[in-house]
Design an enzyme around this catalytic site. Structure first.
Site, PDB file in Angstrom:
ATOM      1  N   GLY A 284       0.618  -1.105  -0.013  1.00 56.60           N
ATOM      2  CA  GLY A 284       0.022  -0.037   0.014  1.00 56.60           C
ATOM      3  C   GLY A 284       0.840   1.396  -0.158  1.00 56.60           C
ATOM      4  O   GLY A 284       0.566   1.914  -0.821  1.00 56.60           O
ATOM      5  N   ASP A 285       1.754   1.483   1.031  1.00 58.48           N
ATOM      6  CA  ASP A 285       2.482   2.648   1.383  1.00 58.48           C
ATOM      7  C   ASP A 285       3.427   2.766  -0.171  1.00 58.48           C
ATOM      8  O   ASP A 285       3.431   3.690  -0.603  1.00 58.48           O
ATOM      9  CB  ASP A 285       3.421   2.467   2.404  1.00 58.48           C
ATOM     10  CG  ASP A 285       2.480   3.029   3.679  1.00 58.48           C
ATOM     11  OD1 ASP A 285       1.249   3.313   3.389  1.00 58.48           O
ATOM     12  OD2 ASP A 285       3.148   2.739   4.764  1.00 58.48           O
ATOM     13  N   PHE A 286       4.235   1.692  -0.471  1.00 60.60           N
ATOM     14  CA  PHE A 286       5.095   2.018  -1.528  1.00 60.60           C
ATOM     15  C   PHE A 286       4.827   1.817  -2.724  1.00 60.60           C
ATOM     16  O   PHE A 286       5.274   2.689  -3.675  1.00 60.60           O
ATOM     17  CB  PHE A 286       6.634   1.287  -0.907  1.00 60.60           C
ATOM     18  CG  PHE A 286       7.059   1.555   0.298  1.00 60.60           C
ATOM     19  CD1 PHE A 286       7.548   2.881   0.642  1.00 60.60           C
ATOM     20  CD2 PHE A 286       6.878   0.665   1.502  1.00 60.60           C
ATOM     21  CE1 PHE A 286       8.028   3.222   1.824  1.00 60.60           C
ATOM     22  CE2 PHE A 286       7.503   1.393   2.768  1.00 60.60           C
ATOM     23  CZ  PHE A 286       7.811   2.574   3.000  1.00 60.60           C
TER      24      PHE A 286
END
Length: 415
Positions: free
Chosen positions: A157-159
């Site tokens: 999700g984040d990266f």
């Protein structure tokens, strides 16, 4: 020697944030962009410090202090890209939203990286990687049969769905600016970015090999030839031998060659056929299990549990590195599960470009730090030489201010 990296000369303001936005800035910096992190006077609560700071510099700004916000606006006039990681409306309430900054600098690419879809149900809510994956549909397909969904750390999700997707949008906007001379607003969010990455499994959902509950499908742990196995020393190997020719090499390496009566040495790559050794109880085990390993049974789901038990038992007879000796150099699709300290060196960039390579990333610190205000004076000299003499950096706080200018903002609301 001057850098030939493709983004050399690109000026980027990265408003200090958590992992996704610094990662977007990191990618741009690795490919030559001059990325300046805009730090706040306070240190927000959160995870350990930002370590995604390679090739970056820092300037400290207080958006609520008119002389400091005016210094920020001078930087915006010179910038090509701004990365905003705050929730929807935060910068606009400060009088520093995309409409204001694009009027100030029409060529600016204003990249807004949200968590949730800004106009969706959860748009104004706080969240983290696990929350974004949860509402994207992806978390529902991750995990083992009979167990709760398993979050894959914060990589997806984040990266991938956040920082990398944001960079994709920035590069597209830069291409548009190349032809039109105009900047624009890039809006990325980790829910839709992650969901886009899952286009294939979503399209395939309910179809062959992806038509069963979590953990009962081809690629999520049901198939014995697409699985993680523990080895004798408590380490692991990953198996992905779907195609019949690769599956045949897997069986040969495990000593479970389905070609009974065939001259194994004739068609088997070097190193295969030695999985169980020879003689004694091992030979008895081979005879006992060979008949269940016929290639024709590979896709027979009824035999998958039994086959998986056999594979698991065999893999536990050797250490991970002993299995590497068997399978490395073959097409059996068997790989060791390596830890960070074991991966091949040196480190490589995201992509390798033949004519315009990235900056050097081959050696990386384990826990790097970019101190607040580090490199500030050099940035002022390079970005805003005409107003550099009017800029003041506080020695203690490193806060940057601009002397003798009136504020052009309309609000000083809190972040």
């Amino acid at each position: 020697m001057a850098s030939t990296a493709p983004l050399t000369g690109l000026k980027v303001l990265e408003l200090g944030g958590l992992a996704p936005s610094p990662f977007a800035g990191l990618i741009l910096a690795d490919y030559g962009a001059d990325v300046v992190r805009i730090d706040r006077l306070i240190t927000p609560f959160g995870p350990p410090r930002d370590t995604l700071c390679r090739h970056k510099r820092s300037i400290v700004i207080d958006f609520k202090h008119p002389p400091s916000r005016n210094a920020f606006l001078e930087l915006v006039r010179a910038a090509d890209v701004l990365i905003d990681p705050y929730r929807p409306g935060v910068m606009a309430r400060l009088g520093l939203g995309p409409d204001t900054l694009l009027r100030l600098n029409p060529r600016l690419i204003y990249a807004h990286l949200h968590g949730f879809r800004p106009d969706g149900i959860y748009g104004a809510r706080a969240g983290h990687d696990i929350n974004y994956l949860a509402v994207s549909g992806i978390l529902s397909i991750l995990g083992r049969k009979g167990e709760k969904p398993a979050p894959p750390a914060n990589v997806l999700g984040d990266f991938a769905g956040g920082g990398l997707v944001c960079v994709t949008g920035i590069l597209m906007a830069l291409m548009h600016r190349l032809h039109t001379g105009k900047g624009q607003v890039v809006t990325a969010n980790m829910v839709d970015g992650s969901a886009y990455l899952a286009t294939f499994p979503r399209q395939q959902h309910g179809r062959q090999n992806m038509d069963r509950p979590r953990g009962e499908n081809l690629l999520d742990g049901a198939a014995p030839f697409y699985e993680i196995y523990e080895t004798k020393d408590g380490r692991f190997v990953a198996v992905g031998a779907q195609e019949p020719q690769f599956y045949a090499q897997l069986l040969a390496g495990l000593g479970l060659d389905q070609d009974q009566g065939k001259d194994k040495d004739k068609d088997t790559p070097a190193g295969l056929g030695s999985g169980l050794g020879s003689g004694g109880d091992d030979d008895k085990e081979k005879k006992k299990t060979k008949t269940t390993m016929l290639a024709g049974k590979q896709w027979d789901r009824e035999h998958w549990p039994e086959t998986k038990e056999v594979f698991a038992r065999v893999f536990r007879t050797k250490t991970r590195d002993e299995w590497r000796h068997v399978f490395d150099g073959t097409d059996a699709c068997v790989s060791p599960v390596l830890e960070f300290g074991e991966v091949e060196s040196p480190y490589k960039p995201l992509v390798e470009l033949s004519e315009s390579p990235s900056l050097d990333v081959s050696v990386q610190e384990d826990f790097p730090e970019l101190k607040k205000g580090e490199g500030c004076l050099e940035v002022l000299r390079e970005w805003v030489p005409e107003t550099e003499s009017d800029m003041v950096v506080d020695e203690a706080s490193k806060l940057l201010t601009l002397k003798g200018r009136r504020s052009t903002s309309t609000s000083t609301s809190k972040l």
